[in-house]
Scaffold this motif. Structure first.
Motif, PDB file in Angstrom:
ATOM      1  N   ALA A 116       3.300  -1.973  10.653  1.00 35.88           N
ATOM      2  CA  ALA A 116       3.471  -1.077  12.284  1.00 35.88           C
ATOM      3  C   ALA A 116       5.241  -2.072  11.923  1.00 35.88           C
ATOM      4  N   LEU A 117       6.160  -0.907  12.294  1.00 30.29           N
ATOM      5  CA  LEU A 117       7.851  -1.169  12.123  1.00 30.29           C
ATOM      6  C   LEU A 117       8.340  -1.723  11.551  1.00 30.29           C
ATOM      7  N   GLY A 118       8.287  -1.810  10.070  1.00 30.83           N
ATOM      8  CA  GLY A 118       9.071  -2.714   9.259  1.00 30.83           C
ATOM      9  C   GLY A 118       8.722  -3.366   8.994  1.00 30.83           C
ATOM     10  N   PHE A 119       7.464  -4.364  10.001  1.00 32.38           N
ATOM     11  CA  PHE A 119       6.720  -5.238   9.796  1.00 32.38           C
ATOM     12  C   PHE A 119       5.062  -5.476   8.931  1.00 32.38           C
ATOM     13  N   HIS A 120       4.659  -5.686   8.178  1.00 33.85           N
ATOM     14  CA  HIS A 120       4.176  -5.686   6.764  1.00 33.85           C
ATOM     15  C   HIS A 120       3.317  -7.390   7.256  1.00 33.85           C
ATOM     16  N   MET A 121       2.171  -7.695   6.503  1.00 32.03           N
ATOM     17  CA  MET A 121       1.069  -8.753   6.235  1.00 32.03           C
ATOM     18  C   MET A 121      -0.143  -8.548   5.948  1.00 32.03           C
ATOM     19  N   SER A 122      -1.050  -9.391   5.586  1.00 28.26           N
ATOM     20  CA  SER A 122      -1.672  -9.384   4.866  1.00 28.26           C
ATOM     21  C   SER A 122      -2.415 -11.327   5.660  1.00 28.26           C
ATOM     22  N   VAL A 123      -4.498 -10.462   6.141  1.00 26.51           N
ATOM     23  CA  VAL A 123      -4.983 -11.558   6.720  1.00 26.51           C
ATOM     24  C   VAL A 123      -6.237 -11.823   5.651  1.00 26.51           C
ATOM     25  N   ALA A 124      -6.984 -12.821   5.187  1.00 23.45           N
ATOM     26  CA  ALA A 124      -7.999 -12.560   5.188  1.00 23.45           C
ATOM     27  C   ALA A 124      -8.580 -14.402   5.654  1.00 23.45           C
TER      28      ALA A 124
END
Length: 240
Positions: A116-124
């Motif tokens: 959100a808010l231009g901040f993206h991430m992935s978590v496995a």
């Protein structure tokens, strides 16, 4: 450097819980019932479960949004640019989570990609179990689409030095496979105890092992089974 586990811990635990509940709820749809009336009632239950599963899926997104909201304030303080526009999808990290490592066996695996808010991430994430009640949670996060990692402040932060030791264990910053790392171990019984090992790969990927009732050798076996070099090769990979 133990900041990373605190900042990732609550959202990723919510993701893991949501994933587990989602699997449990949707698996209810596999039940076969012969009685017509019972089938109708079961269908109503399944509809309720589907609605609940949708809510759980939304909670995964909420968890990632929470990360974005917290990181946005931090990024404003440090400044910086992103390495990539989008993180790598979490499923691409599944190959880095081995089925077995020494006495430890993988019992679950889940993940999420969003923000959100231009901040993206992935978590496995994956959970492992072993002898004598050993349990380990492994998380691999791609934070390359967060402006904070391109800042001078973040790089300086990685240079923090910790070296503590007592009869019960230790906490120290070290270098692992050429990358900054943090190792913590606290004995609870004999040579077993609580342990964490965290390392940053190419200033983009955060790998965390959080363990209970393990020996340090068991933790290191699982750590070494994660292909750091292959993860480093993804440094410039743009997510889709």
């Amino acid at each position: 450097m133990s900041w990373n586990r605190r900042s990732l811990d609550r959202p990723t635990r919510r993701i893991a819980l949501a994933g587990a509940l989602f699997c449990g709820l949707t698996s209810a749809g596999c039940i076969v019932i012969d009685d017509a009336e019972a089938r109708d009632e079961a269908e109503e239950v399944r509809e309720d479960l589907r609605d609940a599963a949708d809510d759980i899926a939304e909670s995964i997104t909420d968890a990632l949004e929470e990360i974005g909201e917290h990181m946005s304030d931090f990024a404003e303080e440090l400044g910086g640019e992103t390495l990539v526009d989008q993180p790598i999808h979490f499923r691409e990290f599944y190959d880095f989570l081995p089925e077995r490592a020494g006495n430890l066996r993988r019992t679950s695996r889940e993940g999420a990609t969003g923000g959100a808010l231009g901040f993206h991430m992935s978590v496995a994430e994956a959970e492992y179990e072993g002898r004598s009640g050993a349990e380990v949670e492994v998380s691999i996060a791609d934070i390359g689409a967060m402006p904070v990692i391109g800042s001078e402040g973040f790089v300086e932060w990685l240079d923090l030095s910790v070296d503590e030791e007592s009869d019960r264990g230790w906490a120290r910053t070290i270098e692992y496979e050429g990358y900054p790392a943090m190792e913590e171990f606290r004995r609870t019984r004999g040579d077993r105890g609580r342990a964490e090992f965290t390392w940053f790969v190419e200033s983009r990927f955060v790998v965390v092992l959080d363990a209970r009732d393990v020996t340090i050798d068991e933790l290191h076996e699982l750590r070494d089974a994660i292909d750091t070099d292959a993860l480093a090769d993804l440094r410039d990979r743009e997510g889709r």
